[in-house]
Design an enzyme around this catalytic site. Structure first.
Site, PDB file in Angstrom:
ATOM      1  N   ASP A 276     116.527   8.825   2.492  1.00 41.93           N
ATOM      2  CA  ASP A 276     115.465   9.511   3.220  1.00 41.93           C
ATOM      3  C   ASP A 276     115.269   9.063   4.658  1.00 41.93           C
ATOM      4  O   ASP A 276     115.271   7.862   4.942  1.00 41.93           O
ATOM      5  CB  ASP A 276     114.101   9.257   2.545  1.00 41.93           C
TER       6      ASP A 276
ATOM      7  N   GLU B 222     111.813   9.954   6.674  1.00 39.50           N
ATOM      8  CA  GLU B 222     110.518  10.611   6.582  1.00 39.50           C
ATOM      9  C   GLU B 222     109.709  10.271   7.829  1.00 39.50           C
ATOM     10  O   GLU B 222     109.636   9.106   8.236  1.00 39.50           O
ATOM     11  CB  GLU B 222     109.767  10.151   5.333  1.00 39.50           C
TER      12      GLU B 222
ATOM     13  N   GLU C 155     118.701   9.336  -3.797  1.00 42.26           N
ATOM     14  CA  GLU C 155     118.025   9.867  -2.609  1.00 42.26           C
ATOM     15  C   GLU C 155     118.216   8.914  -1.434  1.00 42.26           C
ATOM     16  O   GLU C 155     118.209   7.690  -1.590  1.00 42.26           O
ATOM     17  CB  GLU C 155     116.541  10.047  -2.904  1.00 42.26           C
TER      18      GLU C 155
ATOM     19  N   TRP D 123      98.602  10.325   1.136  1.00 38.37           N
ATOM     20  CA  TRP D 123      99.226   9.014   1.319  1.00 38.37           C
ATOM     21  C   TRP D 123      99.763   8.740   2.720  1.00 38.37           C
ATOM     22  O   TRP D 123      99.898   7.582   3.131  1.00 38.37           O
ATOM     23  CB  TRP D 123     100.384   8.838   0.333  1.00 38.37           C
TER      24      TRP D 123
ATOM     25  N   GLY E 264     111.470   0.629  -5.082  1.00 40.01           N
ATOM     26  CA  GLY E 264     110.903   0.714  -3.747  1.00 40.01           C
ATOM     27  C   GLY E 264     111.727  -0.013  -2.712  1.00 40.01           C
ATOM     28  O   GLY E 264     111.764  -1.245  -2.686  1.00 40.01           O
ATOM     29  N   ARG E 265     112.412   0.715  -1.851  1.00 38.39           N
ATOM     30  CA  ARG E 265     113.204   0.115  -0.777  1.00 38.39           C
ATOM     31  C   ARG E 265     112.811   0.729   0.577  1.00 38.39           C
ATOM     32  O   ARG E 265     113.641   1.055   1.393  1.00 38.39           O
ATOM     33  CB  ARG E 265     114.691   0.302  -1.054  1.00 38.39           C
TER      34      ARG E 265
END
Length: 331
Positions: free
Chosen positions: A110, A112, A108, A203, A137-138
């Site tokens: 992204d 966002e 993926e 979130w 987590g990047r």
């Protein structure tokens, strides 16, 4: 077999955009030529010109689209105008993924866009996953130098076999270079393009403190200027003539000195979170991180504990429904 590019005049080879190329030199496609709706019923509207689409979030549902084809590397872009006013909890996304094919080891890339309460700005988050590495987590998060709800702005992804570059209005804002230590964490499998709007109340804004308020709906994200400048891949065999050795003209050039200066200035002024500096998550930065003292200093101003290395309190993590990823709480 779908071994052809989205436009007949695109060459089927590993396509890499030379940094700084103006988007006006790239062909755009109509919505129906490049994409199809995946959810939202009449919450997705294709405009009469056929070149633009409106994605709407109401209390009933969000909406979204997917590219007709899978792509192996290339340059992908869209102009987007975000909803205005109170947008807390609203998430607009423009991203690449193959989660529908590789459920347990998907890739993926992204963009966002995270809404906010009235008087607070939209924030942009970028993220990269490879081979199902959602636990790593990047994430990076930024403010913007403009109001993205007032006009269209171009958001672009350049993906090659050894680097990923995110652009806003032709300005590179992030470069991820593949390292040997990353291994399969670097996206390598063919992916589709997506555009979505959805309710991320749990979130998206201050870690879920502020929810979507449907009193202000409908929330409408406008998409236009679609660029799908890559080579399509057969969805069954996942093969493509794009796998041939590239010519010298298609070898990646990376970020030019001029554009790198712009990227550094953007990051120094607008970056609000980067996993590379998060000492509560990583005692040693991951191998692909290039540490910039100016970026580190800015982030310490946001959160001296998280970015300064003190362990006097614990950070919070919030999980995003779409891909079960970790997302860091932000003010």
């Amino acid at each position: 077999m779908m071994n052809m590019c989205i436009n007949f005049f695109l060459i089927c080879s590993v396509f890499v955009l030379a940094a700084g190329l103006s988007l006006r030199n790239l062909p755009t496609v109509s919505f129906e030529e490049g994409y199809a709706q995946i959810f939202g019923d009449d919450n997705l509207v294709i405009l009469k010109d056929g070149k633009s689409a409106h994605l709407t979030l109401t209390e009933r549902t969000g909406s979204g689209f997917i590219s007709h084809d899978l792509y192996s590397h290339g340059f992908f872009s869209a102009s987007i105008k975000l909803p205005a006013d109170y947008t807390a909890g609203v998430v607009v996304a423009f991203y690449m993924s193959n989660g529908d094919i590789f459920e347990k080891n998907h890739d993926e890339i992204d963009f966002e866009f995270l809404g906010n309460i009235r008087g607070k700005e939209w924030r942009v988050q970028t993220n990269v996953y490879g081979n199902g590495s959602t636990g790593a987590g990047r994430e990076e998060r930024y403010g913007l130098w403009f109001d993205p709800s007032e006009d269209f702005h171009q958001y672009s992804i350049l993906w090659s076999d050894d680097k990923i570059i995110f652009y806003i209005d032709n300005v590179p804002i992030r470069e991820v270079r593949k390292t040997e230590a990353m291994g399969g964490d670097f996206p390598s499998k063919p992916m589709s393009l997506y555009g979505t709007i959805w309710d991320g109340s749990n979130w998206a804004t201050n870690g879920g403190k502020y929810k979507v308020n449907y009193k202000y709906s409908p929330y409408i994200a406008e998409f236009s200027d679609f660029v799908l400048h890559g080579c399509a891949v057969d969805p069954i065999e996942l093969s493509s003539v794009c796998d041939i050795v590239p010519t010298s003209n298609s070898v990646p050039t990376g970020v030019t000195n001029e554009s790198r200066t712009k990227m550094q200035n953007f990051r120094k002024k607008h970056m609000q979170y980067s996993y590379c500096y998060d000492k509560m998550r990583y005692k040693v930065p991951p191998s692909e991180c290039v540490i910039d003292p100016r970026e580190a200093e800015r982030l310490r101003g946001f959160d001296p504990v998280r970015f300064g290395g003190s362990h006097s309190r614990h950070g919070k993590r919030h999980h995003k429904n779409r891909s079960n990823r970790n997302v860091i709480n932000s003010a």
